[in-house]
Write an enzyme that holds these catalytic residues in place. Structure first.
Site, short mmCIF file in Angstrom:
data_model
loop_
_atom_site.label_atom_id
_atom_site.label_comp_id
_atom_site.label_asym_id
_atom_site.label_seq_id
_atom_site.Cartn_x
_atom_site.Cartn_y
_atom_site.Cartn_z
N GLY A 15 -20.49 46.60 -23.44
CA GLY A 15 -20.09 45.40 -24.17
C GLY A 15 -19.71 44.29 -23.21
O GLY A 15 -18.99 44.53 -22.24
N ARG A 76 -26.57 48.65 -23.60
CA ARG A 76 -26.18 50.06 -23.49
C ARG A 76 -27.51 50.82 -23.41
O ARG A 76 -28.22 50.92 -24.41
CB ARG A 76 -25.36 50.50 -24.70
CG ARG A 76 -24.11 49.65 -24.94
CD ARG A 76 -23.25 50.25 -26.05
NE ARG A 76 -22.39 49.27 -26.70
CZ ARG A 76 -21.20 48.88 -26.24
NH1 ARG A 76 -20.74 49.36 -25.12
NH2 ARG A 76 -20.48 47.99 -26.91
N ASP A 107 -16.21 52.36 -19.29
CA ASP A 107 -16.33 53.77 -18.85
C ASP A 107 -17.74 54.34 -19.01
O ASP A 107 -18.18 55.13 -18.18
CB ASP A 107 -15.28 54.67 -19.50
CG ASP A 107 -15.29 54.58 -21.01
OD1 ASP A 107 -16.05 53.76 -21.56
OD2 ASP A 107 -14.54 55.34 -21.65
N THR A 130 -14.16 45.00 -19.65
CA THR A 130 -14.20 45.33 -21.08
C THR A 130 -12.97 44.72 -21.74
O THR A 130 -11.89 44.71 -21.13
CB THR A 130 -14.20 46.86 -21.33
OG1 THR A 130 -13.87 47.09 -22.73
CG2 THR A 130 -13.18 47.62 -20.49
N ASP A 132 -11.37 46.01 -24.02
CA ASP A 132 -10.52 47.08 -24.57
C ASP A 132 -9.33 47.48 -23.69
O ASP A 132 -8.39 48.09 -24.17
CB ASP A 132 -11.36 48.34 -24.84
CG ASP A 132 -12.51 48.08 -25.80
OD1 ASP A 132 -12.42 47.12 -26.56
OD2 ASP A 132 -13.49 48.85 -25.77
N ASP A 134 -9.23 49.83 -21.63
CA ASP A 134 -9.08 51.28 -21.77
C ASP A 134 -9.58 52.05 -20.55
O ASP A 134 -10.13 53.14 -20.68
CB ASP A 134 -9.81 51.76 -23.03
CG ASP A 134 -11.31 51.43 -22.99
OD1 ASP A 134 -11.72 50.63 -22.11
OD2 ASP A 134 -12.05 51.96 -23.82
N ARG A 176 -12.07 49.92 -29.61
CA ARG A 176 -12.71 51.25 -29.63
C ARG A 176 -11.66 52.32 -29.91
O ARG A 176 -11.05 52.28 -30.98
CB ARG A 176 -13.44 51.52 -28.32
CG ARG A 176 -14.56 52.53 -28.48
CD ARG A 176 -15.27 52.77 -27.17
NE ARG A 176 -16.18 51.69 -26.83
CZ ARG A 176 -17.42 51.57 -27.32
NH1 ARG A 176 -17.88 52.46 -28.17
NH2 ARG A 176 -18.20 50.59 -26.97
#
Ligand code: F6P
Length: 327
Positions: A15, A76, A107, A130, A132, A134, A176
């Site tokens: 993303g 992706r 990731d 990202t 996120d 994360d 996510r």
């Protein structure tokens, strides 16, 4: 520093995130500074497999530090998940004379980077990009700060209409499987409730809280829901809540991809620039299979293996703080 490095490849994968362009620019300008060639691959690993490339120089990255998205576009790539796909990618990298690769992404992108570097011994450095946040091993990922500001701005706008109509809004945000965006934006936007995957919230507790809020004459209520929240469906959650609170006027708003767009914030531009420079310096120092990140204000490194296999810790104290201020 080793001096065998001559030609670096760079790609953005997964993303897109605001600030990726600033990272590409920093990689390219650092290469120019050290007289290294640099090639960009379009659409992430797909571009490596197809040989879809662009030679990059200082001019080609002018006026992108301020732009959202990624000039190299992103994807992706399913084919890269296969050994055949990675073999094709490696063949192209060799043919182009690439002797180090910088991968900007999340990731999933780093999993690909890790496989490539172990199967073919090509040096790879990851830059966390990202919204996120994360990724283990960095306090912040590129794009997180911008997305947070976008979400807070959007919630403020919803708040205006919620107050005018005395409504309760469930607002779903991205992230996510993680709740970094919901938790931080929820605190900043004064949410009455924050639902994140890392914590299980009892619906009855939420309902009680919202009842009290009505009694205290609040004119609006916002509940921020992370998309990865265990219950799964924000619309269903709103319906369930409605059954318990028949007098509430409830609406749902799903923010969606607007959270990924927009000009990067100053913090993201500076972070991306620092990590872009660091990634090339790491390759020049002969390092591989690591991710550059930021920790306590300083650039740091972590093995790609740890970055993909470990979970970043969410600050539980922030949940406590959110609870206190949402009364
Ligand atoms: O990882 C970034 C992210 O925006 C997540 O927050 C979200 O779950 C996902 O990507 C959406 O992916 P796509 O753009 O492929 O729909």
């Amino acid at each position: 520093m080793g001096n065998t490095l001559k030609h670096i490849g760079v790609l953005t994968s997964g993303g897109d995130a605001p600030g990726m362009n600033a990272a590409i620019r920093a990689v390219v300008r650092t290469c120019a500074y050290h007289n290294l060639d640099v090639t960009g691959f379009y659409e992430g690993y797909q571009g490596v497999i197809e040989g879809n490339t662009v030679k990059l120089d200082t001019q080609s990255v002018s006026n992108i530090v301020n732009r959202g998205g990624t000039m190299l576009r992103s994807a992706r790539c399913q084919e890269f998940r296969t050994p055949e796909g990675r073999q094709k990618a490696y063949n192209n990298l060799k043919e182009l004379g690439i002797d180090g690769l910088v991968v900007i992404g999340g990731d999933g992108s780093f999993t690909g980077a890790s496989l490539l570097s172990t199967e073919f011994e090509i040096p790879v450095i990851g830059i966390p990009g990202t919204i996120d946040n994360d990724i283990y091993g960095t306090d912040f990922t590129i794009g997180f700060d911008t997305a947070l500001n976008t979400v807070v701005d959007a919630v403020d706008r919803v708040r205006d209409t919620a107050s005018s109509h005395n409504r309760l809004f469930f607002i779903e945000c991205m992230g996510r499987d993680s709740g970094f965006i919901a938790l931080n934006a929820g605190i900043a936007a004064g949410a009455s409730g924050i639902l994140i995957p890392e914590e299980s919230t009892d619906l009855n507790d939420l309902v009680e809280k919202l009842k009290k809020s009505r009694e205290s004459n609040k004119t609006s209520n916002i509940v921020l829901v992370a998309e990865g929240e265990k219950r799964g469906d924000t619309f269903q959650l709103a319906e369930e809540t409605q059954k318990h609170l028949p007098n509430y006027d409830i609406r749902v708003s799903v923010l969606g991809h607007l959270q990924r767009g927009g000009n990067p914030s100053c913090a993201d531009r500076v972070l991306a620039t620092r990590l872009g420079v660091a990634s090339v310096e790491q390759l020049m120092a002969g390092n591989s299979s690591i991710m550059v990140g930021i920790h306590n204000g300083s650039v740091c490194t972590v093995s790609i293996h740890d970055a993909i296999s470990r979970k970043p810790g969410l600050d539980r104290n922030l949940m406590h703080i959110a609870e206190i201020v949402s009364l």
